[in-house]
Structures are given as C-alpha cells and as structure tokens.
Write an enzyme that holds these catalytic residues in place. Structure first.
Site, short mmCIF file in Angstrom:
data_model
loop_
_atom_site.label_atom_id
_atom_site.label_comp_id
_atom_site.label_asym_id
_atom_site.label_seq_id
_atom_site.Cartn_x
_atom_site.Cartn_y
_atom_site.Cartn_z
N ASP A 133 0.84 -1.22 0.00
CA ASP A 133 0.00 0.00 0.00
C ASP A 133 0.87 1.26 0.00
O ASP A 133 1.98 1.26 0.54
CB ASP A 133 -0.92 -0.03 1.23
CG ASP A 133 -2.12 0.90 1.06
OD1 ASP A 133 -2.36 1.39 -0.07
OD2 ASP A 133 -2.81 1.14 2.07
N ASN A 187 -10.96 -2.48 -5.46
CA ASN A 187 -10.16 -1.55 -6.27
C ASN A 187 -10.79 -1.26 -7.64
O ASN A 187 -10.41 -0.29 -8.30
CB ASN A 187 -8.72 -2.05 -6.45
CG ASN A 187 -7.86 -1.94 -5.19
OD1 ASN A 187 -6.98 -2.76 -4.96
ND2 ASN A 187 -8.11 -0.93 -4.37
C1 IPE Z 1 -5.45 -2.62 -0.19
O1 IPE Z 1 -5.09 -1.31 -0.43
C2 IPE Z 1 -5.41 -3.38 -1.47
C3 IPE Z 1 -4.08 -3.54 -2.04
C4 IPE Z 1 -2.96 -3.22 -1.50
C5 IPE Z 1 -4.09 -4.12 -3.35
P1 IPE Z 1 -6.19 -0.17 -0.64
O2 IPE Z 1 -5.45 1.09 -0.86
O3 IPE Z 1 -7.14 -0.58 -1.69
O4 IPE Z 1 -6.94 -0.20 0.76
P2 IPE Z 1 -7.83 0.89 1.48
O5 IPE Z 1 -8.83 1.38 0.48
O6 IPE Z 1 -6.92 1.99 1.92
O7 IPE Z 1 -8.43 0.17 2.64
C1 IPE Z 2 -1.47 0.15 -3.44
O1 IPE Z 2 -1.22 1.52 -3.51
C2 IPE Z 2 -1.67 -0.46 -4.79
C3 IPE Z 2 -3.08 -0.80 -5.08
C4 IPE Z 2 -4.07 -0.79 -4.26
C5 IPE Z 2 -3.36 -1.21 -6.44
P1 IPE Z 2 -2.41 2.55 -3.56
O2 IPE Z 2 -2.78 2.80 -4.98
O3 IPE Z 2 -3.54 2.12 -2.69
O4 IPE Z 2 -1.73 3.85 -2.96
P2 IPE Z 2 -2.37 4.87 -1.94
O5 IPE Z 2 -2.89 4.09 -0.78
O6 IPE Z 2 -3.46 5.58 -2.67
O7 IPE Z 2 -1.24 5.75 -1.56
MG MG Z 3 -4.00 2.40 -0.74
#
Ligand code: IPE
Ligand code: IPE
Ligand code: MG
Length: 266
Positions: A40, A88
C-alpha cells in the site's frame, strides 16, 4: 526493469546493510514460512513527489521484484502479495486500466526471472474476470511455472476475502448437494481446502506498508494467528532491509496461539 541474471547468494544479496540494520540479529533457521505483503501507498508515494499515481504503481513493481528475490534468498516457502482487491474496481477507470496493463506487461517481463529462480506462481482471486490481456498472461505464467519446486509466489489480484469465503461456502454446498460431502464433515480443513490458498501454509507474517492499520478484505480466514508488522514506509520505498527488520521483529514476538508462553510453561 531488465532481465539481468541475478546470481546473488544470501550473503551477497544481504551484504552492505545500511546503518541501523543488524543482519546478524536475523535467525535464518526461524524465517516465517509464509510472508504476506499488503503493498500500500503507491499513490501517496507518487503524489509526494509531484508524479502521477501511475508512477507510484510502476515503482511499486520494482519493490515487489526486490522482495521476491529477497524472499527466495531467505528461503521463504510462500510469498503472497496483495496487488488488486475486489474493491479496487471502484477506482477511476483510467487507473484500473493502467494497473491491468502494468500487471500484464511486467509479468511478461519478469517471467524469465521467476523461471530462473524456480518460483511457482499462483493467483489468489478470480482472474477469469480480468481484461483478456492480463488474464492470458497470468494463465501463461501459471502454466509455465506449475512444475517449479521453489518458492510459491501467490499474487492476490481481484481478490477479496469475503468473496473467497462466499465462494468456498458455495463450493461446499454444491458438493453436499451432489452427495459427495456429508455436511456433518465440514470442518476447518474442509473450508480451508476450498480457499484460493488451499495447500499453502497460512501467513505467519503480514506486512502492511504506508501506515494503514487495516486488512482491507485481505485473507480474513488465513491470518487468524498471523503476526502483523506495519510500517509507515510507502510500498515503493520498501526494500530488502525493511523486510529483514520485519522478520527480526517477528522473531522477537511471543506467539502463544491461545496457550501460555514458553517461559510460563517451564
Ligand atoms: C489494499 O489497499 C489493497 C491492495 C494493497 C491491493 P487499498 O489502498 O485498496 O486499501 P484501502 O482502500 O486503503 O483500505
Ligand atoms: C497500493 O497503492 C496499490 C493498489 C491498491 C493497487 P495505492 O494505490 O492504494 O496507494 P495509496 O494508498 O493511494 O497511496
Ligand atoms: Mg491504498
């Protein structure tokens, strides 16, 4: 990312530790069998440097590559990584498209590395619902690494734990209706056997980057007794040294599994 041959050993891959990392504190006989990463913070990493979010996702793939090699050198049995959740899909279409294309493109690029390292790739989640480009590349990777006997790399793509549990319930019910399974025999092993992780050991160490203290619908069943390690580092900055620190922290935990600690038992 290039397909350069990495003939490093544990010693060379983990030489030149940065200040603050004491590699001698790592007990190589007690490496977690299954390490799981909630990758994340890619978007925030990019935004912090004035870059589009997609650049964060690209940098995140470079980190994953390093962590794969590090786990192979550490002789981890299973490395799982949360790459795309069932939630997502709610992101802007352009970001979803970019991620799906990036997954396909980098997976093709990295397949030679995975083969050289004897890694077996499995997917957690419903990859049949992915765009054709991504699905086809993933299916090719599955087939081409199926006979590998080294580390298992479990990529969670279009994964959600609730969807996984609902699917397991559905599959058990179908078997019961078909007369193959007596409902009275449905025990924990029967449920575990219908999950995407069937046959894999449960994660012992779950690492979440970017400081978020939640599971976000990840492996709800499998993490029952996992140890959690949360770091403020954004995933694109996560590297082999932070991984080592996470494992050292894991090795210092008192895992009681509902019983008493070893000290109290003695
Ligand atoms: C969790 O991250 C899913 C992945 C790392 C693929 P998100 O960025 O989607 O999670 P939330 O929305 O902050 O809970
Ligand atoms: C994790 O990074 C990757 C996916 C969930 C695909 P994020 O895209 O959630 O990055 P932040 O949380 O917005 O910084
Ligand atoms: Mg994220």
């Amino acid at each position: 990312m290039t397909d350069t041959v990495d003939d490093s050993t544990f010693e060379t891959y983990f030489s030149h530790a940065p200040a603050g990392v004491d590699i001698s504190a790592l007990d190589r006989s007690r490496i977690p069998r299954h390490i799981s990463c909630i990758m994340d913070g890619n978007g925030r990493w990019a935004t912090a440097q004035g870059l589009p979010r997609g650049e964060g996702h690209k940098a995140g793939i470079v980190s994953l590559r390093e962590i794969i090699t590090a786990c192979v050198r550490l002789e981890v049995e299973v490395l799982s990584a949360y790459a795309f959740s069932t939630e997502n899909w709610s992101r802007p279409q352009a970001e979803v498209n970019l991620l799906m294309h990036l997954f396909a493109q980098t997976f093709i690029q990295e397949l030679p590395l995975l083969k050289r390292e004897n890694v077996r790739v499995v997917f957690l989640g419903d990859i049949s619902a992915l765009p054709a480009e991504t699905r086809e590349v993933f299916e090719r990777g599955l087939a081409e690494t199926a006979a590998h006997t080294g580390m298992v790399l479990a990529l969670a793509v279009n994964y959600g734990a609730r969807a996984e549990l609902a699917r397991a319930a559905r599959r058990l019910a179908e078997r019961a209706v078909a007369g193959e399974l007596d409902p009275a025999q449905i025990d924990e092993d029967a449920v575990a056997g219908e999950l995407y992780t069937a046959g894999l050991p449960d994660p012992e160490l779950v690492i979440r980057t970017s400081g978020e203290m939640r599971l976000s619908n990840y492996l709800l069943w499998q993490v029952a007794y996992a140890e959690f390690y949360i770091t403020d580092t954004y995933w694109p900055d996560f590297n082999r040294w932070e991984l080592v620190q996470a494992i050292i922290a894991f090795q210092q935990r008192d895992r009681r599994f509902g019983g008493l600690s070893k000290k109290e038992e003695a």
